[in-house]
Structure formats: structure tokens, C-alpha cells
Design a protein around this motif. Structure first.
Motif, PDB file in Angstrom:
ATOM      1  N   GLN A   1      -0.301   5.979 -12.738  1.00 50.76           N
ATOM      2  CA  GLN A   1      -0.861   4.648 -12.491  1.00 50.76           C
ATOM      3  C   GLN A   1      -2.230   4.754 -11.817  1.00 50.76           C
ATOM      4  O   GLN A   1      -3.142   3.977 -12.120  1.00 50.76           O
ATOM      5  CB  GLN A   1       0.094   3.840 -11.610  1.00 50.76           C
ATOM      6  CG  GLN A   1       1.363   3.394 -12.318  1.00 50.76           C
ATOM      7  CD  GLN A   1       2.333   2.715 -11.372  1.00 50.76           C
ATOM      8  OE1 GLN A   1       2.287   2.924 -10.159  1.00 50.76           O
ATOM      9  NE2 GLN A   1       3.221   1.902 -11.918  1.00 50.76           N
ATOM     10  N   GLU A   2      -2.388   5.702 -10.911  1.00 53.89           N
ATOM     11  CA  GLU A   2      -3.651   5.844 -10.195  1.00 53.89           C
ATOM     12  C   GLU A   2      -4.732   6.507 -11.048  1.00 53.89           C
ATOM     13  O   GLU A   2      -5.915   6.376 -10.766  1.00 53.89           O
ATOM     14  CB  GLU A   2      -3.411   6.625  -8.897  1.00 53.89           C
ATOM     15  CG  GLU A   2      -2.595   5.807  -7.905  1.00 53.89           C
ATOM     16  CD  GLU A   2      -2.091   6.611  -6.722  1.00 53.89           C
ATOM     17  OE1 GLU A   2      -2.153   7.858  -6.780  1.00 53.89           O
ATOM     18  OE2 GLU A   2      -1.631   6.003  -5.744  1.00 53.89           O
ATOM     19  N   LEU A   3      -4.325   7.208 -12.094  1.00 54.25           N
ATOM     20  CA  LEU A   3      -5.292   7.768 -13.027  1.00 54.25           C
ATOM     21  C   LEU A   3      -5.909   6.685 -13.908  1.00 54.25           C
ATOM     22  O   LEU A   3      -7.059   6.809 -14.342  1.00 54.25           O
ATOM     23  CB  LEU A   3      -4.628   8.832 -13.911  1.00 54.25           C
ATOM     24  CG  LEU A   3      -4.350  10.194 -13.269  1.00 54.25           C
ATOM     25  CD1 LEU A   3      -3.472  11.028 -14.195  1.00 54.25           C
ATOM     26  CD2 LEU A   3      -5.649  10.928 -12.968  1.00 54.25           C
TER      27      LEU A   3
ATOM     28  N   PRO B   1      -7.408   6.883  -0.998  1.00 52.76           N
ATOM     29  CA  PRO B   1      -6.034   7.023  -0.551  1.00 52.76           C
ATOM     30  C   PRO B   1      -5.063   7.372  -1.652  1.00 52.76           C
ATOM     31  O   PRO B   1      -3.874   7.486  -1.420  1.00 52.76           O
ATOM     32  CB  PRO B   1      -5.704   5.645   0.019  1.00 52.76           C
ATOM     33  CG  PRO B   1      -6.525   4.730  -0.821  1.00 52.76           C
ATOM     34  CD  PRO B   1      -7.788   5.459  -1.138  1.00 52.76           C
ATOM     35  N   ALA B   2      -5.510   7.438  -2.926  1.00 49.62           N
ATOM     36  CA  ALA B   2      -4.612   7.813  -4.010  1.00 49.62           C
ATOM     37  C   ALA B   2      -4.422   9.313  -4.002  1.00 49.62           C
ATOM     38  O   ALA B   2      -5.326  10.057  -4.287  1.00 49.62           O
ATOM     39  CB  ALA B   2      -5.218   7.366  -5.343  1.00 49.62           C
TER      40      ALA B   2
ATOM     41  N   GLY C   1       0.792  -1.225   0.000  1.00 51.94           N
ATOM     42  CA  GLY C   1       0.000   0.000   0.000  1.00 51.94           C
ATOM     43  C   GLY C   1       0.819   1.267   0.000  1.00 51.94           C
ATOM     44  O   GLY C   1       0.288   2.352  -0.230  1.00 51.94           O
ATOM     45  N   ARG C   2       2.124   1.169   0.237  1.00 51.11           N
ATOM     46  CA  ARG C   2       3.005   2.347   0.211  1.00 51.11           C
ATOM     47  C   ARG C   2       3.581   2.466  -1.197  1.00 51.11           C
ATOM     48  O   ARG C   2       4.757   2.212  -1.444  1.00 51.11           O
ATOM     49  CB  ARG C   2       4.095   2.200   1.265  1.00 51.11           C
ATOM     50  CG  ARG C   2       3.558   2.103   2.687  1.00 51.11           C
ATOM     51  CD  ARG C   2       4.670   1.808   3.684  1.00 51.11           C
ATOM     52  NE  ARG C   2       5.663   2.882   3.702  1.00 51.11           N
ATOM     53  CZ  ARG C   2       6.817   2.813   4.367  1.00 51.11           C
ATOM     54  NH1 ARG C   2       7.108   1.718   5.057  1.00 51.11           N
ATOM     55  NH2 ARG C   2       7.660   3.815   4.337  1.00 51.11           N
ATOM     56  N   TYR C   3       2.726   2.897  -2.116  1.00 51.72           N
ATOM     57  CA  TYR C   3       3.078   2.860  -3.534  1.00 51.72           C
ATOM     58  C   TYR C   3       4.238   3.793  -3.877  1.00 51.72           C
ATOM     59  O   TYR C   3       5.118   3.443  -4.661  1.00 51.72           O
ATOM     60  CB  TYR C   3       1.852   3.226  -4.376  1.00 51.72           C
ATOM     61  CG  TYR C   3       0.677   2.311  -4.143  1.00 51.72           C
ATOM     62  CD1 TYR C   3       0.806   0.937  -4.241  1.00 51.72           C
ATOM     63  CD2 TYR C   3      -0.570   2.824  -3.810  1.00 51.72           C
ATOM     64  CE1 TYR C   3      -0.273   0.092  -4.014  1.00 51.72           C
ATOM     65  CE2 TYR C   3      -1.657   1.991  -3.580  1.00 51.72           C
ATOM     66  CZ  TYR C   3      -1.500   0.625  -3.686  1.00 51.72           C
ATOM     67  OH  TYR C   3      -2.567  -0.190  -3.460  1.00 51.72           O
ATOM     68  N   GLY C   4       4.233   4.987  -3.298  1.00 54.96           N
ATOM     69  CA  GLY C   4       5.326   5.912  -3.555  1.00 54.96           C
ATOM     70  C   GLY C   4       6.645   5.389  -3.012  1.00 54.96           C
ATOM     71  O   GLY C   4       7.686   5.486  -3.666  1.00 54.96           O
ATOM     72  N   PHE C   5       6.601   4.823  -1.800  1.00 56.09           N
ATOM     73  CA  PHE C   5       7.808   4.255  -1.207  1.00 56.09           C
ATOM     74  C   PHE C   5       8.354   3.129  -2.069  1.00 56.09           C
ATOM     75  O   PHE C   5       9.558   3.072  -2.357  1.00 56.09           O
ATOM     76  CB  PHE C   5       7.498   3.734   0.198  1.00 56.09           C
ATOM     77  CG  PHE C   5       8.578   2.873   0.793  1.00 56.09           C
ATOM     78  CD1 PHE C   5       9.736   3.434   1.298  1.00 56.09           C
ATOM     79  CD2 PHE C   5       8.435   1.489   0.836  1.00 56.09           C
ATOM     80  CE1 PHE C   5      10.738   2.634   1.842  1.00 56.09           C
ATOM     81  CE2 PHE C   5       9.428   0.686   1.379  1.00 56.09           C
ATOM     82  CZ  PHE C   5      10.581   1.261   1.873  1.00 56.09           C
TER      83      PHE C   5
END
Length: 429
Positions: free
Chosen positions: A363-365, A427-428, A166-170
Motif C-alpha cells: 500500500q505504501e509503495l 514514516p512508511a 497512523g498505526r497502519y500495521g496495527f
């Protein structure tokens, strides 16, 4: 990394549950603690993230050798700057052209062992570059290395997201850190090995490609059980999410932002050595070490950007990282040698922090198209770098390297386009 974790295809973008990372590391042959229906609250699969980051490090170390040996190739074969730019174009054009295709295909049918197979192309490309005696053969060797990159990036970016907890940026930053640090090592290895021992010593680096093949095959064994064929669940747009028109505009803006970032970085990666040699009279080896300083700062910035995006929002990080570099890029063409080194550190730290946020934002778009989106954006990055290097080389032949850096110093101003990015629902972010 080969513990079986069965996850439906529709949940491939969800993180893997690793309830106790230390236990997983200590008991690699024990039954996995991961659950089939991973939830965003689970912790990252650190072993997998480390493996994919190391692979990215090895991949980009080999890629960066191409730009680092430009002075040797230029002197040995009497090449001009336009021909140097064409080598970069040959290397990056194959990656740019094929990455979206690879990503689109693996969205429909994941290929866990494609990473190891693609790395074999890099392996043969390095061997060919070591023995190349003609300009055309050098172009073919560079294209083979680019082909390996085209296969590597889309699927490895998907694996990083899958193991993110869930820590996509990390996770994206850990993945980018390996690549950025690998890119920074190219000039150092070129200065210590290729410059003293010549073009043939490039063949020694094929051993790095072989090591990467082994690691990626192991990661493929971890990944394979998770892609059991199941029908994809229908995708419903978030009620608070942007419209399809806003999504299309946002993707174009992100491409433009990546253009400004990547073209500037490409100008330093391809021609900073020549700039330092021409303006300050430093040796080739010294110039390569200065390039390492910039690329190392670039690696640190790439790592920091993802966690900052997770914490404060990706749009804010994109704003700051693009426009924040503008004062330093504007000053770079007018300072001395020490000032250039110092400014290059600030530029690398700031401007590279946007990469993870741009990719995760994209990616979240477009949910469930992570392979294609990753391929498009990595491909655009490589393509812009290649085309930009060729155009800048031609411009340098007709003007000067200093003039090129004066023109490129305005590129971060394109960051103003970030005002058109939509606000994504949590959460995005």
C-alpha cells in the motif's frame, strides 16, 4: 459507528481522529470528536476497527467451513482429491478474479454499503451448499461464497487503514486477526456441528452471514459521510522514495513472497486433515481439532506481525516471518503426531506474521491506490490458494499426501527474495 466525519476523498488514506475513545464509545449518538483533516498522530478509531475485525471474523468463519466439510463431501459424493481441489478453486477463483476489479472501482468511487451487499452473496452461497446434491451445484455455492469475499476485502481493508490513527500495521493486524481467528473456528464448528448433523446443518451458519450484514451496514453508515466527492489532490512522489522501476520490482517480489506463504498455508488448510488421517489414523473430528490448533496459531501470528512491523520495520518482519518458518516446515513431514501439532503451531505463528507487513508495504509503495492494491494482494492470496489446492490435489492423487508436504516444505525458501525490497522513507517503513 454512524457519527458523521466529513473527509475529502484525497484524505481517505489518512486516519480518523478520535481524541477520546472512551467518550466516543459512551456517547455514540453525540457529535463526533473527529476533525476533517486527520493527522497521522491521532489515535485509532477502535470502535470501527473492532467492528471491521468482527466482520472479518464472521466472513472468514463461513469461508473456512468449505474446507472443513471436505471429508463429508468426499465421502458423500465419492470425490477424489482433484475434485476437492476444484471446489477450493471455484471458491477462491471468484475472489481472486474480482477483488482487484472491486478495489480499482472503489478507489475511484467508494461504496460504503457494498460490504453488506457482498455479504448477501455469502448468505445465499451457504444456503445453497447446505442443500446441494450435485457436484456442479457445490461448485456454484462455493463460487458465491468467494464472490462475497471479493466484495468484502478491498473496501474493508481501506476502512481499517482509514481508522488506523497512523498505526497502519496495527490496524491491518487487527483486521487480519478477525479473519485468521474466523478461519481457525471453521474446523471447530464443523467438528461440533456439521460432522454430527450432516451437510444440511451448514444452513444454520447463514445466521452468521445475516449478523455480518447488520454490522457491515452499520459500518457503512459510519463510512458514508467521509467520502464526500472532492477532487483528488495531485500526488507527488517522496523525494527519497524508490523509483517507479524499483516499485514495480518490489511489487513482484511481494507477490512472490505472498505466493510462498499462501501456498504453504493452503496446503495445510485443504489437506492437513487428510494427511493426519492417512498417516496417523486419527478420526475426522480429531484431525479437525489439530487443524484448529494450526489455524489458531496462524491467527495469533497475523495479529503480532503488524505491530512488530510498525515498531521494527516491515522489511525486517517479512524477512524473519518467511525464512524463519523454513526449519519447521522442513521437519514437519518427518515427525510424529505430537511433533506435527507442535511444529504446526510454530509454523502458524511465524509464517502468518508476514501478511500485514506485505499488504501495508505494498500500500505504501502505491499511495492512493489502496483499494486496488488490497484487492490485488488479497486476490492473489485467494487465487494462489485456489490454484495451489487444485495442483496439490492432483499431485496427491498421483503420489501421496506425504509427498505433497515434502515438496511444500521448501516453499518458505522463496523468502530470500526479500533482499530485493527497497527501503522506504519514514514514516512508511
Amino acid at each position: 459507528m454512524n457519527k458523521p466525519v466529513v473527509v475529502a476523498e484525497e484524505t481517505l488514506t489518512e486516519p480518523v481522529v478520535v481524541s477520546d475513545v472512551a467518550t466516543v464509545a459512551a456517547k455514540s449518538n453525540a457529535k463526533s470528536n473527529a476533525k476533517p483533516n486527520a493527522k497521522p498522530g491521532a489515535g485509532p478509531a477502535y470502535i470501527v476497527l473492532a467492528g471491521i475485525s468482527v466482520s472479518h471474523f464472521l466472513n472468514d468463519t463461513m469461508q473456512s467451513l468449505i474446507a472443513s466439510v471436505y471429508p463429508i463431501l468426499k465421502d458423500t459424493y465419492a470425490l477424489d482429491f482433484a475434485q476437492i481441489g476444484m471446489i477450493t478453486l471455484a471458491f477462491q477463483f471468484t475472489a481472486s478474479l474480482l477483488q482487484p476489479v472491486v478495489g480499482h472501482y472503489t478507489d475511484k468511487k467508494a461504496q460504503p454499503y457494498s460490504l453488506a451487499i457482498g455479504m448477501a452473496s455469502t448468505f445465499f452461497g451457504l444456503l445453497l451448499l447446505a442443500v446441494a446434491q450435485q457436484y456442479l451445484v457445490i461448485l456454484v455455492a462455493a463460487a458465491l461464497v468467494g464472490l462475497g469475499s471479493a466484495v468484502f476485502h478491498p473496501e474493508s481493508a481501506r476502512i481499517a487503514r482509514l481508522a488506523s490513527g497512523g498505526r497502519y500495521g496495527f490496524a491491518q493486524s487487527v483486521f487480519q486477526l478477525g479473519g485468521s481467528f474466523g478461519t481457525s473456528m471453521g474446523p471447530v464448528l464443523a467438528a461440533l456441528i456439521v460432522v454430527p448433523f450432516g451437510q444440511g446443518s451448514i444452513a444454520w451458519f447463514s445466521s452468521i452471514a445475516f449478523l455480518a450484514i447488520l454490522i457491515l451496514w452499520r459500518i457503512g453508515r459510519w463510512y458514508a459521510p467521509q467520502i464526500t466527492a472532492k477532487k483528488v489532490a495531485p500526488l507527488h512522489a517522496h523525494p527519497d522514495g524508490p523509483s517507479s522501476r524499483r516499485v514495480a520490482i518490489a511489487l513482484l517480489v511481494l507477490v512472490a513472497l505472498l505466493f510462498s506463504k499462501q501456498l504453504y498455508v493452503s496446503s495445510l488448510s485443504s489437506y492437513y486433515i487428510f494427511y493426519l488421517i492417512d498417516r496417523f489414523g486419527v478420526s475426522t473430528q480429531a484431525a479437525q481439532m489439530y487443524l484448529f490448533v494450526f489455524l489458531a496459531a496462524n491467527a495469533v501470528g497475523a495479529f503480532l506481525g503488524g505491530p512488530l512491523g510498525d515498531r521494527f520495520g516491515r522489511k525486517i518482519v517479512i524477512w524473519i516471518s518467511i525464512l524463519g518458518a523454513l526449519p519447521f516446515t522442513l521437519a514437519l513431514p518427518y515427525v510424529g503426531l505430537v511433533g506435527s501439532a507442535v511444529l504446526s503451531v510454530f509454523i502458524g505463528l511465524i509464517i502468518s506474521s508476514t501478511t500485514s507487513s506485505i499488504i501495508v508495504f505494498a500500500q505504501e509503495l502505491v499511495p492512493h491506490r489502496f483499494g486496488m492494491i488490497s484487492g490485488v494482494f488479497f486476490g492473489v492470496a485467494f487465487g494462489i490458494g485456489g490454484l495451489g489446492a487444485a495442483v496439490l490435489g492432483k499431485l496427491a492423487d498421483h503420489t501421496s499426501i506425504e509427498f505433497v508436504y515434502q515438496v511444500c516444505s521448501y516453499l518458505p525458501a522463496i523468502g530470500l527474495l526479500a533482499v530485493f525490497l527497497p527501503k522506504l522513507p519514514r514514516p512508511a517503513r
